[in-house]
Design an enzyme around this catalytic site. Structure first.
Site, PDB file in Angstrom:
ATOM      1  N   ARG A   1      -5.740 -17.859  12.407  1.00  0.00           N
ATOM      2  CA  ARG A   1      -6.955 -18.102  13.216  1.00  0.00           C
ATOM      3  C   ARG A   1      -7.919 -16.919  13.181  1.00  0.00           C
ATOM      4  NH1 ARG A   1      -5.021 -21.758  12.369  1.00  0.00           N
ATOM      5  NH2 ARG A   1      -4.284 -23.484  13.625  1.00  0.00           N
TER       6      ARG A   1
ATOM      7  N   SER B   1      -7.791 -26.652  21.131  1.00  0.00           N
ATOM      8  CA  SER B   1      -6.813 -25.761  21.776  1.00  0.00           C
ATOM      9  C   SER B   1      -7.553 -24.557  22.335  1.00  0.00           C
ATOM     10  CB  SER B   1      -5.786 -25.268  20.761  1.00  0.00           C
ATOM     11  OG  SER B   1      -5.037 -26.346  20.297  1.00  0.00           O
TER      12      SER B   1
ATOM     13  N   GLU C   1      -9.136 -19.042  22.182  1.00  0.00           N
ATOM     14  CA  GLU C   1      -9.578 -19.325  20.813  1.00  0.00           C
ATOM     15  C   GLU C   1     -11.089 -19.533  20.711  1.00  0.00           C
ATOM     16  OE1 GLU C   1      -6.981 -22.020  18.398  1.00  0.00           O
ATOM     17  OE2 GLU C   1      -8.880 -22.988  17.933  1.00  0.00           O
TER      18      GLU C   1
HETATM   19  C1  LIG Z   1     -10.930 -31.792  19.570  1.00  0.00           C
HETATM   20  C2  LIG Z   1     -10.848 -30.498  18.789  1.00  0.00           C
HETATM   21  C3  LIG Z   1      -9.788 -30.270  17.941  1.00  0.00           C
HETATM   22  C4  LIG Z   1      -9.701 -29.084  17.195  1.00  0.00           C
HETATM   23  N1  LIG Z   1      -8.632 -28.898  16.374  1.00  0.00           N
HETATM   24  C5  LIG Z   1      -8.532 -27.743  15.654  1.00  0.00           C
HETATM   25  C6  LIG Z   1      -7.403 -27.534  14.794  1.00  0.00           C
HETATM   26  O1  LIG Z   1      -6.516 -28.368  14.656  1.00  0.00           O
HETATM   27  N2  LIG Z   1      -7.357 -26.363  14.102  1.00  0.00           N
HETATM   28  C7  LIG Z   1      -8.330 -25.409  14.197  1.00  0.00           C
HETATM   29  O2  LIG Z   1      -8.211 -24.373  13.539  1.00  0.00           O
HETATM   30  N3  LIG Z   1      -9.407 -25.594  15.003  1.00  0.00           N
HETATM   31  C8  LIG Z   1      -9.528 -26.728  15.727  1.00  0.00           C
HETATM   32  N4  LIG Z   1     -10.601 -26.922  16.567  1.00  0.00           N
HETATM   33  C9  LIG Z   1     -11.628 -25.860  16.685  1.00  0.00           C
HETATM   34  C10 LIG Z   1     -12.877 -26.078  15.806  1.00  0.00           C
HETATM   35  O3  LIG Z   1     -13.018 -27.415  15.447  1.00  0.00           O
HETATM   36  C11 LIG Z   1     -12.843 -25.237  14.542  1.00  0.00           C
HETATM   37  O4  LIG Z   1     -12.718 -23.884  14.860  1.00  0.00           O
HETATM   38  C12 LIG Z   1     -14.119 -25.441  13.693  1.00  0.00           C
HETATM   39  O5  LIG Z   1     -13.923 -24.930  12.410  1.00  0.00           O
HETATM   40  C13 LIG Z   1     -15.351 -24.775  14.295  1.00  0.00           C
HETATM   41  O6  LIG Z   1     -16.444 -25.073  13.423  1.00  0.00           O
HETATM   42  P1  LIG Z   1     -17.887 -25.333  13.980  1.00  0.00           P
HETATM   43  O7  LIG Z   1     -18.753 -25.619  12.830  1.00  0.00           O
HETATM   44  O8  LIG Z   1     -17.858 -26.338  15.065  1.00  0.00           O
HETATM   45  O9  LIG Z   1     -18.232 -23.895  14.567  1.00  0.00           O
HETATM   46  P2  LIG Z   1     -18.989 -23.534  15.924  1.00  0.00           P
HETATM   47  O10 LIG Z   1     -18.175 -23.991  17.079  1.00  0.00           O
HETATM   48  O11 LIG Z   1     -20.391 -23.961  15.869  1.00  0.00           O
HETATM   49  O12 LIG Z   1     -18.925 -21.937  15.860  1.00  0.00           O
HETATM   50  C14 LIG Z   1     -17.697 -21.261  15.956  1.00  0.00           C
HETATM   51  C15 LIG Z   1     -17.878 -19.832  15.420  1.00  0.00           C
HETATM   52  O13 LIG Z   1     -18.152 -19.894  14.031  1.00  0.00           O
HETATM   53  C16 LIG Z   1     -19.424 -19.290  13.760  1.00  0.00           C
HETATM   54  N5  LIG Z   1     -20.065 -20.088  12.703  1.00  0.00           N
HETATM   55  C17 LIG Z   1     -20.175 -21.438  12.618  1.00  0.00           C
HETATM   56  N6  LIG Z   1     -20.834 -21.790  11.494  1.00  0.00           N
HETATM   57  C18 LIG Z   1     -21.144 -20.623  10.866  1.00  0.00           C
HETATM   58  C19 LIG Z   1     -21.841 -20.300   9.658  1.00  0.00           C
HETATM   59  N7  LIG Z   1     -22.356 -21.236   8.855  1.00  0.00           N
HETATM   60  N8  LIG Z   1     -21.983 -18.991   9.329  1.00  0.00           N
HETATM   61  C20 LIG Z   1     -21.471 -18.011  10.114  1.00  0.00           C
HETATM   62  N9  LIG Z   1     -20.814 -18.247  11.261  1.00  0.00           N
HETATM   63  C21 LIG Z   1     -20.648 -19.544  11.629  1.00  0.00           C
HETATM   64  C22 LIG Z   1     -20.191 -19.323  15.057  1.00  0.00           C
HETATM   65  O14 LIG Z   1     -21.163 -18.293  15.101  1.00  0.00           O
HETATM   66  C23 LIG Z   1     -19.072 -19.111  16.061  1.00  0.00           C
HETATM   67  O15 LIG Z   1     -18.782 -17.743  16.141  1.00  0.00           O
HETATM   68  C24 LIG Z   1     -10.713 -28.104  17.321  1.00  0.00           C
HETATM   69  C25 LIG Z   1     -11.795 -28.333  18.182  1.00  0.00           C
HETATM   70  C26 LIG Z   1     -11.870 -29.529  18.916  1.00  0.00           C
HETATM   71  C27 LIG Z   1     -13.025 -29.769  19.817  1.00  0.00           C
END
Ligand SMILES: Cc1cc2nc3c(=O)[nH]c(=O)nc-3n(C[C@H](O)[C@H](O)[C@H](O)COP(=O)(O)OP(=O)(O)OC[C@H]3O[C@@H](n4cnc5c(N)ncnc54)[C@H](O)[C@@H]3O)c2cc1C
Length: 366
Positions: free
Chosen positions: A182, A259, A360
């Protein structure tokens, strides 16, 4: 000014990018809470990313890079600077096979699950267990997204970034990304330095589905033929839905950031101490081979054994009725309420088990 905010062009030489003001961030997150962005812009090309960064710099605005908003808790006051939503599209397989792999270039703005679906349909293995995770392609390297025995670090070939330090676009190899559980340089040592523009994944054409995790094995119990990639993807989505880890319209457990706590990685003395504390209570630590090989213990077990059951909560926040690790917005929750519940859980777990649970999601604007 309209509710959606005032629109103004950032640069005007080509088709201008629209800069908006006072844009509510809650609808752009899966938690659906928090305040507005002072300024907001959506970038569909690397050039637009560069322009947005230049604008933030010229106005001395703090910059926050938004992906799919699925790993965030946005403060009730919102974000005082510019929120740059990376919306670069595109999924392109490269021609030919190299060392038994096909390379796929994916724009950071592509929804992650669309990419997984694309890979599975192309009969390429490597990400099928990561089905149903919300968020964008660009979000996946940040915390080295993982589930059911796969992590993106196993398939990432390179990450194309815009480096805010010198305004150059560069390609980072996996070693440079520093992936661990992570974690990567993007959320630790180099947090805030890079905007991820594109990610290249190396997948195995005709490869077999990865079926290591107990939940998945159980799902296919009694089956004589090996499940293919599409069946594995469906199974993962099914298991995730049962645990409230798939976003399903109308499911009250879906308004979350997934999570909320990471599985703690313990040293040998910490692990022994935990075993002693458990034994003193007549409890045995649960055995999860997939966790143990990395010296991890189950955060869900620690939370449950600290007196927090599924469905626990107060005000507008609670623990999911399907998963002990997810804090959910039951409707109209504030970020302050989420933080209060998070801290209550952390204090109690620390008091009973001597372990600090690390959260997280990324806290934005706190
Ligand atoms: C229902 C649910 C289930 C989930 N299950 C999992 C799982 O099984 N495993 C897991 O690892 N995670 C899980 N997650 C967490 C999440 O989905 C992941 O961490 C996902 O990859 C976040 O991506 P995002 O584009 O939504 O990022 P955001 O939430 O928009 O941002 C998260 C971080 O990433 C940075 N970021 C995003 N895009 C960029 C970019 N293009 N360049 C630079 N920085 C960036 C942001 O600045 C921030 O710091 C879950 C979340 C939910 C709501």
């Amino acid at each position: 000014m309209s509710r959606l905010g005032r629109l103004m062009p950032v640069y005007s030489k080509r088709a201008p990018m629209l800069l908006q003001e006072n844009i509510p961030l809650a609808p752009l997150t899966t938690f659906r809470l928090g305040g507005p962005a002072r300024f907001f812009v959506e970038a569909k090309t690397p050039r637009e990313v560069e322009e947005a960064v230049a604008f933030a710099r010229s106005k001395k605005l703090p910059l926050f890079v938004l992906g799919g908003g699925s790993n965030l808790v946005v403060a009730d006051a919102g974000w005082p600077g510019l929120v740059l939503k990376v919306a670069i599209p595109g999924i392109e397989p490269r021609a030919g096979i190299r060392d038994g792999k096909v390379l796929f270039d994916a724009g950071a703005g592509e929804p992650w699950d669309r990419f997984v679906s694309h890979a599975v349909m192309a009969q390429c293995a490597g990400v099928e267990c990561l089905s149903g995770i919300p968020g964008s392609v660009g979000g996946t390297p940040v915390q080295n997204v993982g589930a059911y025995g796969q992590e993106v670090s196993q398939t990432i070939e390179s990450v194309e970034v815009f480096d805010l330090q010198d305004s150059q676009v560069r390609e980072l190899c996996p070693e440079a990304c520093g992936f661990t559980y992570r974690s990567s340089i993007f959320n630790t040592t180099e947090r805030g330095r890079f905007v991820i523009l594109r990610v290249t994944y190396a997948l195995t054409p005709g490869g077999e589905a990865h079926l290591e995790y107990a939940d998945l094995k159980r799902h296919f119990e009694g089956r004589e033929t090996r499940p293919n990639l599409a069946e594995t993807r469906e199974a993962v989505r099914h298991i995730r839905a049962r645990k409230g880890m798939l976003i399903v319209a109308g499911d009250p457990d879906s308004q979350s950031a997934g999570s909320f706590f990471k599985n703690p990685v313990l040293s040998e003395p910490q692990h022994q101490d935990l075993q002693k504390r458990a034994a003193a209570k007549g409890l045995a630590l649960p055995s999860y081979p997939a966790l143990e090989k990395n010296h991890k213990v189950s955060a869900a077990w620690l939370v449950e054994k600290s007196g927090f059951a599924r469905g626990y909560g107060f005000g507008h926040v609670g623990i999911s009725s399907k998963h002990t690790l997810a804090i959910v917005n039951r409707g109209g929750a504030s970020a302050v309420e989420v933080v209060a519940l998070k801290e209550q859980i952390q204090h109690r777990v620390e008091e009973i088990w001597g372990i600090h649970l690390e959260s997280e999601p990324v806290m934005v604007g706190f």
